[in-house]
Design a protein around this motif. Sequence first.
Motif, PDB file in Angstrom:
ATOM      1  N   ARG A   1       1.180  -0.743  -0.068  1.00 27.55           N
ATOM      2  CA  ARG A   1       0.026   0.077  -0.010  1.00 27.55           C
ATOM      3  C   ARG A   1       1.024   1.380   0.157  1.00 27.55           C
ATOM      4  O   ARG A   1       0.458   2.395  -0.169  1.00 27.55           O
ATOM      5  CB  ARG A   1      -0.750  -0.139   1.250  1.00 27.55           C
ATOM      6  N   CYS A   2       2.410   0.913  -0.097  1.00 27.55           N
ATOM      7  CA  CYS A   2       3.132   2.649  -0.129  1.00 27.55           C
ATOM      8  C   CYS A   2       2.987   3.278   0.466  1.00 27.55           C
ATOM      9  O   CYS A   2       2.208   4.076   0.596  1.00 27.55           O
ATOM     10  CB  CYS A   2       2.938   3.112  -1.229  1.00 27.55           C
ATOM     11  N   ASN A   3       3.722   3.294   1.728  1.00 28.32           N
ATOM     12  CA  ASN A   3       3.463   4.347   2.558  1.00 28.32           C
ATOM     13  C   ASN A   3       4.682   5.113   1.937  1.00 28.32           C
ATOM     14  O   ASN A   3       5.919   5.627   2.440  1.00 28.32           O
ATOM     15  CB  ASN A   3       3.930   4.105   4.002  1.00 28.32           C
ATOM     16  N   PHE A   4       3.698   6.116   1.231  1.00 33.24           N
ATOM     17  CA  PHE A   4       5.081   7.216   0.747  1.00 33.24           C
ATOM     18  C   PHE A   4       5.022   8.736   1.243  1.00 33.24           C
ATOM     19  O   PHE A   4       6.083   9.601   0.180  1.00 33.24           O
ATOM     20  CB  PHE A   4       3.528   7.411  -0.536  1.00 33.24           C
ATOM     21  N   THR A   5       4.617   9.415   2.116  1.00 35.76           N
ATOM     22  CA  THR A   5       5.322   9.806   2.739  1.00 35.76           C
ATOM     23  C   THR A   5       4.580   9.705   3.878  1.00 35.76           C
ATOM     24  O   THR A   5       4.199   8.771   4.892  1.00 35.76           O
ATOM     25  CB  THR A   5       5.326  11.604   2.467  1.00 35.76           C
ATOM     26  N   ASN A   6       5.800  11.165   5.091  1.00 42.86           N
ATOM     27  CA  ASN A   6       5.027  11.277   6.457  1.00 42.86           C
ATOM     28  C   ASN A   6       4.631  12.386   6.646  1.00 42.86           C
ATOM     29  O   ASN A   6       5.220  13.608   6.009  1.00 42.86           O
ATOM     30  CB  ASN A   6       6.506  10.580   6.896  1.00 42.86           C
ATOM     31  N   LEU A   7       3.622  12.735   7.237  1.00 39.17           N
ATOM     32  CA  LEU A   7       3.630  14.664   7.178  1.00 39.17           C
ATOM     33  C   LEU A   7       4.309  15.263   8.404  1.00 39.17           C
ATOM     34  O   LEU A   7       4.488  16.470   8.654  1.00 39.17           O
ATOM     35  CB  LEU A   7       1.632  14.169   8.410  1.00 39.17           C
ATOM     36  N   GLY A   8       4.989  14.797   9.432  1.00 35.52           N
ATOM     37  CA  GLY A   8       6.218  15.151  10.141  1.00 35.52           C
ATOM     38  C   GLY A   8       7.763  15.426  10.105  1.00 35.52           C
ATOM     39  O   GLY A   8       8.375  15.244  10.749  1.00 35.52           O
ATOM     40  N   VAL A   9       7.642  14.903   8.338  1.00 32.30           N
ATOM     41  CA  VAL A   9       9.181  14.786   7.575  1.00 32.30           C
ATOM     42  C   VAL A   9       9.994  15.871   8.061  1.00 32.30           C
ATOM     43  O   VAL A   9       9.790  16.835   8.480  1.00 32.30           O
ATOM     44  CB  VAL A   9       9.378  14.761   6.275  1.00 32.30           C
ATOM     45  N   THR A  10      11.494  15.910   8.891  1.00 34.95           N
ATOM     46  CA  THR A  10      12.392  17.169   9.446  1.00 34.95           C
ATOM     47  C   THR A  10      13.295  16.327   9.208  1.00 34.95           C
ATOM     48  O   THR A  10      13.790  15.138   9.122  1.00 34.95           O
ATOM     49  CB  THR A  10      12.312  16.719  10.519  1.00 34.95           C
ATOM     50  N   PRO A  11      14.195  17.457   9.247  1.00 38.68           N
ATOM     51  CA  PRO A  11      15.752  16.548   8.383  1.00 38.68           C
ATOM     52  C   PRO A  11      16.283  15.375  10.176  1.00 38.68           C
ATOM     53  O   PRO A  11      17.340  14.274   9.284  1.00 38.68           O
ATOM     54  CB  PRO A  11      17.103  17.640   8.854  1.00 38.68           C
ATOM     55  N   ALA A  12      15.853  15.977  11.239  1.00 41.03           N
ATOM     56  CA  ALA A  12      16.023  14.705  12.355  1.00 41.03           C
ATOM     57  C   ALA A  12      15.750  13.629  12.011  1.00 41.03           C
ATOM     58  O   ALA A  12      16.575  12.742  12.564  1.00 41.03           O
ATOM     59  CB  ALA A  12      15.714  15.609  13.729  1.00 41.03           C
TER      60      ALA A  12
ATOM     61  N   ILE B   1       1.353  15.165  -2.017  1.00 47.74           N
ATOM     62  CA  ILE B   1       0.134  14.775  -0.723  1.00 47.74           C
ATOM     63  C   ILE B   1      -1.092  15.646  -2.244  1.00 47.74           C
ATOM     64  O   ILE B   1      -1.496  14.763  -2.534  1.00 47.74           O
ATOM     65  CB  ILE B   1      -0.544  15.733  -0.266  1.00 47.74           C
ATOM     66  N   ALA B   2      -0.252  16.844  -2.608  1.00 49.92           N
ATOM     67  CA  ALA B   2      -1.093  16.970  -3.940  1.00 49.92           C
ATOM     68  C   ALA B   2      -0.915  16.369  -4.955  1.00 49.92           C
ATOM     69  O   ALA B   2      -1.400  16.462  -6.121  1.00 49.92           O
ATOM     70  CB  ALA B   2      -0.531  18.822  -3.890  1.00 49.92           C
ATOM     71  N   LEU B   3       0.050  16.136  -4.658  1.00 47.72           N
ATOM     72  CA  LEU B   3       0.230  15.920  -6.996  1.00 47.72           C
ATOM     73  C   LEU B   3      -0.946  14.065  -6.631  1.00 47.72           C
ATOM     74  O   LEU B   3      -1.550  13.498  -7.226  1.00 47.72           O
ATOM     75  CB  LEU B   3       1.540  14.590  -6.574  1.00 47.72           C
ATOM     76  N   VAL B   4      -1.311  13.833  -5.637  1.00 48.85           N
ATOM     77  CA  VAL B   4      -2.076  12.055  -5.120  1.00 48.85           C
ATOM     78  C   VAL B   4      -3.363  12.610  -5.304  1.00 48.85           C
ATOM     79  O   VAL B   4      -3.416  11.926  -5.673  1.00 48.85           O
ATOM     80  CB  VAL B   4      -1.444  11.977  -3.226  1.00 48.85           C
ATOM     81  N   GLU B   5      -3.505  13.449  -4.426  1.00 44.59           N
ATOM     82  CA  GLU B   5      -5.166  13.899  -4.603  1.00 44.59           C
ATOM     83  C   GLU B   5      -5.118  14.471  -6.338  1.00 44.59           C
ATOM     84  O   GLU B   5      -6.334  14.374  -6.868  1.00 44.59           O
ATOM     85  CB  GLU B   5      -5.164  15.277  -3.727  1.00 44.59           C
ATOM     86  N   ARG B   6      -4.589  15.013  -7.328  1.00 48.21           N
ATOM     87  CA  ARG B   6      -4.924  15.162  -8.059  1.00 48.21           C
ATOM     88  C   ARG B   6      -5.282  13.841  -8.772  1.00 48.21           C
ATOM     89  O   ARG B   6      -6.270  14.023 -10.449  1.00 48.21           O
ATOM     90  CB  ARG B   6      -3.511  15.905  -9.224  1.00 48.21           C
ATOM     91  N   HIS B   7      -4.317  12.955  -8.804  1.00 49.02           N
ATOM     92  CA  HIS B   7      -4.915  12.097  -9.452  1.00 49.02           C
ATOM     93  C   HIS B   7      -5.743  11.002  -8.450  1.00 49.02           C
ATOM     94  O   HIS B   7      -5.971   9.772  -9.260  1.00 49.02           O
ATOM     95  CB  HIS B   7      -3.030  10.543  -9.500  1.00 49.02           C
ATOM     96  N   GLY B   8      -6.473  11.528  -7.904  1.00 47.07           N
ATOM     97  CA  GLY B   8      -7.717  10.881  -7.103  1.00 47.07           C
ATOM     98  C   GLY B   8      -7.225   9.748  -6.699  1.00 47.07           C
ATOM     99  O   GLY B   8      -8.090   8.697  -6.586  1.00 47.07           O
ATOM    100  N   ILE B   9      -6.330   9.681  -5.887  1.00 40.63           N
ATOM    101  CA  ILE B   9      -5.642   8.425  -5.246  1.00 40.63           C
ATOM    102  C   ILE B   9      -6.190   8.803  -3.461  1.00 40.63           C
ATOM    103  O   ILE B   9      -5.964   9.491  -3.414  1.00 40.63           O
ATOM    104  CB  ILE B   9      -4.384   7.778  -5.165  1.00 40.63           C
ATOM    105  N   ALA B  10      -7.232   7.484  -3.208  1.00 40.34           N
ATOM    106  CA  ALA B  10      -7.743   7.737  -2.241  1.00 40.34           C
ATOM    107  C   ALA B  10      -6.540   7.289  -1.164  1.00 40.34           C
ATOM    108  O   ALA B  10      -5.147   6.208  -0.934  1.00 40.34           O
ATOM    109  CB  ALA B  10      -8.796   6.690  -1.631  1.00 40.34           C
TER     110      ALA B  10
ATOM    111  N   ASN C   1      -5.027   3.667   0.116  1.00 39.91           N
ATOM    112  CA  ASN C   1      -6.315   3.060   0.339  1.00 39.91           C
ATOM    113  C   ASN C   1      -6.052   1.844  -0.326  1.00 39.91           C
ATOM    114  O   ASN C   1      -6.337   0.297   0.669  1.00 39.91           O
ATOM    115  CB  ASN C   1      -8.175   3.387   0.195  1.00 39.91           C
ATOM    116  N   ASP C   2      -5.868   1.792  -1.888  1.00 45.06           N
ATOM    117  CA  ASP C   2      -5.944   0.495  -2.110  1.00 45.06           C
ATOM    118  C   ASP C   2      -4.624  -0.273  -2.425  1.00 45.06           C
ATOM    119  O   ASP C   2      -4.816  -1.366  -2.347  1.00 45.06           O
ATOM    120  CB  ASP C   2      -6.751   0.247  -3.636  1.00 45.06           C
ATOM    121  N   SER C   3      -4.021   0.486  -3.576  1.00 48.65           N
ATOM    122  CA  SER C   3      -2.786  -0.689  -3.897  1.00 48.65           C
ATOM    123  C   SER C   3      -1.415   1.080  -4.241  1.00 48.65           C
ATOM    124  O   SER C   3      -1.569   1.432  -4.849  1.00 48.65           O
ATOM    125  CB  SER C   3      -2.576  -0.904  -5.437  1.00 48.65           C
ATOM    126  N   SER C   4      -0.011  -0.122  -3.498  1.00 47.90           N
ATOM    127  CA  SER C   4       0.744   0.645  -4.475  1.00 47.90           C
ATOM    128  C   SER C   4       0.946   1.223  -5.629  1.00 47.90           C
ATOM    129  O   SER C   4       1.583   1.726  -6.772  1.00 47.90           O
ATOM    130  CB  SER C   4       1.843   0.156  -4.399  1.00 47.90           C
TER     131      SER C   4
END
Length: 391
Positions: A48-59, A82-91, A103-106
């Motif tokens: 399901r690809c954990n494609f990013t993290n909301l809390g990314v910092t250099p640490a 996230i904006a890119l993912v939303e533009r492509h309608g990926i839940a 929600n569905d697949s990588s």
Amino acid sequence: MKWDVLVIGGGAAGLMCAIVAGRRGRRVCVIDHANKVGKKILMSGGGRCNFTNLGVTPANFLSANPHFAKSALARFTPDDFIALVERHGIAYHEKELGQLFCNDSSKQIVRMLLDECAMAGVQVKTSCAVEQVRKSDEDFVLQTAHGEMRAESLVVATGGLSIPRMGASGFGYALARQFGHEVLPTRAALVPLTLSGKHLDRYRDLAGVSLPEVEARVGGQAFRAGMLFTHRGVSGPAILQISSYWQPGDDLRVDLASTLGEGWLSERRKQHPAATLKTVLVDALPKRLAQRLCEVWFDNRPMRQYTDAELRDVECRLHDWPIVASGTEGYRTAEVTLGGVDTDGLSSRTMASRHVPGLYFVGEVVDVTGWLGGYNFQWAWASGCAAGEAA
Ligand SMILES: Cc1cc2nc3c(=O)[nH]c(=O)nc-3n(C[C@H](O)[C@H](O)[C@H](O)COP(=O)(O)OP(=O)(O)OC[C@H]3O[C@@H](n4cnc5c(N)ncnc54)[C@H](O)[C@@H]3O)c2cc1C
């Protein structure tokens, strides 16, 4: 064939770089020796690809230069992806600790990247091994399985050494050396740890036993998350995280009772004086582990027979359980590779080589390694984007 930009490696970083360069009107071609691109994206996050993290910092990144990742991470943020993912309608949804999954697949992420490549006019060539690279006066000249290819800019996005069966290779490191770059020693990270000898004998048959929350510590670094016993050692998110900071011989400690406050055993003694220590421990730990600890470490008596000092000692040991790991499961199962192309030789703004004009390194091949939880993809997107804006 002459291109403006050739990208070697059609993983997360290479595809993102190609998209951004293509949108600028550059003629871009991505070359991958595997039969399809984005294989690690496909297998990531349990499909399901954990494609990013909301809390990314250099640490959240390890590198010989902890400042290097700052610029790229600041200019392409989780919100941008996230904006890119939303533009492509990926839940998608947040699982825990800011980790965003499809929600569905990588497959949707790979589809999105390939659609973006097509929109940006990027060509993608798979099953195309690169045999040799050289620099002429103006161009990089590549001998490939599909013939000679030339480009003004060359982006190396070949990833790390983990999961060789998915196409991982040391090619990027070899290219870096060929063009005068230092490559810092690599090792498997985000990887299960192995035990041996009596340490394995004690716990091997606990394989499958899991604890929902422990705190794993090495040196000054600590992670709170789940832990799992395996046939060969220990795994689970807390162990994978700490494995990036652990080296053979380091003192690794695990707090098996991290959620329980000081004096909880004396409290239980008051409530259940006739209960044995094992019975009491079963309230806090998986039954088979509690039983094993009582066989190996503690003698198992009714609670009323323990002095305050003895109970404090049991608590201390549970909070500071030593794991004498003998090694790691290695690149075969590691999620990432620590080390790689030394950032000293690269521009942190553009990922461009300081030695060879037109040469770029992005993603995991660079000495920047993220924690577990979407950080590594965010580095791939951000570093890919940084190079794509310049290449
Ligand atoms: C099982 C697993 C699960 C993971 N899950 C997550 C997750 O959920 N979230 C997260 O953030 N990170 C995750 N990661 C880490 C993440 O996948 C990597 O950090 C990320 O893919 C790195 O991107 P990259 O583009 O630098 O390299 P890669 O994605 O590894 O891409 C490199 C590409 O280069 C190609 N290549 C290699 N050598 C050559 C060559 N000689 N010639 C041509 N092409 C070549 C490869 O075939 C590959 O397509 C996971 C890793 C694994 C192994």
